[in-house]
Scaffold this motif. Sequence first.
Motif, PDB file in Angstrom:
ATOM      1  N   GLY A 112       0.840  -1.198   0.000  1.00 33.72           N
ATOM      2  CA  GLY A 112       0.000   0.000   0.000  1.00 33.72           C
ATOM      3  C   GLY A 112       0.872   1.243   0.000  1.00 33.72           C
ATOM      4  O   GLY A 112       1.890   1.295   0.700  1.00 33.72           O
ATOM      5  N   ALA A 113       0.474   2.229  -0.808  1.00 36.09           N
ATOM      6  CA  ALA A 113       1.170   3.519  -0.801  1.00 36.09           C
ATOM      7  C   ALA A 113       0.131   4.627  -0.852  1.00 36.09           C
ATOM      8  O   ALA A 113      -0.846   4.541  -1.603  1.00 36.09           O
ATOM      9  N   VAL A 114       0.325   5.628  -0.025  1.00 31.59           N
ATOM     10  CA  VAL A 114      -0.525   6.826  -0.046  1.00 31.59           C
ATOM     11  C   VAL A 114       0.428   8.007  -0.153  1.00 31.59           C
ATOM     12  O   VAL A 114       1.247   8.233   0.743  1.00 31.59           O
ATOM     13  N   PHE A 115       0.332   8.732  -1.265  1.00 32.84           N
ATOM     14  CA  PHE A 115       1.223   9.862  -1.502  1.00 32.84           C
ATOM     15  C   PHE A 115       0.401  11.143  -1.472  1.00 32.84           C
ATOM     16  O   PHE A 115      -0.565  11.291  -2.222  1.00 32.84           O
ATOM     17  N   ALA A 116       0.791  12.051  -0.578  1.00 38.49           N
ATOM     18  CA  ALA A 116       0.132  13.360  -0.491  1.00 38.49           C
ATOM     19  C   ALA A 116       1.107  14.388  -1.068  1.00 38.49           C
ATOM     20  O   ALA A 116       1.955  14.932  -0.351  1.00 38.49           O
TER      21      ALA A 116
END
Length: 254
Positions: A112-116
């Motif tokens: 999982g990756a969440v990039f802001a």
Amino acid sequence: MTISQPLLEKIIRDAGEIALKHFHDLKHLNVEKKQPRDFVTAADVEVEQFLQTQLRENYPQFGFWGEESGQSENQTNRWIVDPIDGTHSFSRGQYYWSISVALEMDGEMVFGAVFAPALNDFYCAEKGKGAFRNGVKIGVSDLDELNDAMIGTGFACLRAYLENNNLARFCRVAQATASQRRLGSAAVDICLVADGQLDAFWEQELNLYDVAAGALIAKEAGATVTDFQGNDGIFPKQILVTNGKIYHQLLTLM
Ligand code: IPD
Ligand code: CA
Ligand code: CA
């Protein structure tokens, strides 16, 4: 594992550049409504197209499910993508929005990756290997007194039409805790729990693409991820993510 984290990070950061280009030129951004109160922009579509092409090219063995384009044929092992989580914030020039990419294999999230991009925070996790923000290992907060807790939630546009909206729960939680945050991206909210910046997050009526990546990151950081009855797992319609210490106190309020 057949994936390469550095390659995925590059693809997702490149997708972030596409989104930022629009974010820095909002006057010219095409914003439409999928239905009342539910916005989609040219950036959502472009980012998803880019991710789909890149992921297909590099990982032809996996299927794809994106919020804007739907599901491909292979859904046993698949990428689950929300190209921009927090579109409304994005379209107003606010900073809490993200690109969320998860890899699910046989019903289990393994990456999982969440990039802001506007915050320059890149959260990621591989199953069993811990969770990271910009390469530094992260963990949940130590706070164990619900009274002192800071809690995140959200109010989905479509939920307003349901009888079971989250307002009654919101009142109960707000009265029992120190403060509430509604930042605008469920994927980022969940990562903030993973990183100890929030003590818990809960929301109703989300979709798997909103929470898939964040939930793995949170679990790898030591969070509990359950539904409102306390069942372990990722339940987008009723998701409760906590630091574990306030889990039982908060579960009672759900
Ligand atoms: C939304 C965000 C928001 C949540 C909404 C979601 P979108 O996703 O995650 O925080 O409250 O329920 O729909 O539509 O911006 O991808
Ligand atoms: Ca979303
Ligand atoms: Ca979205």
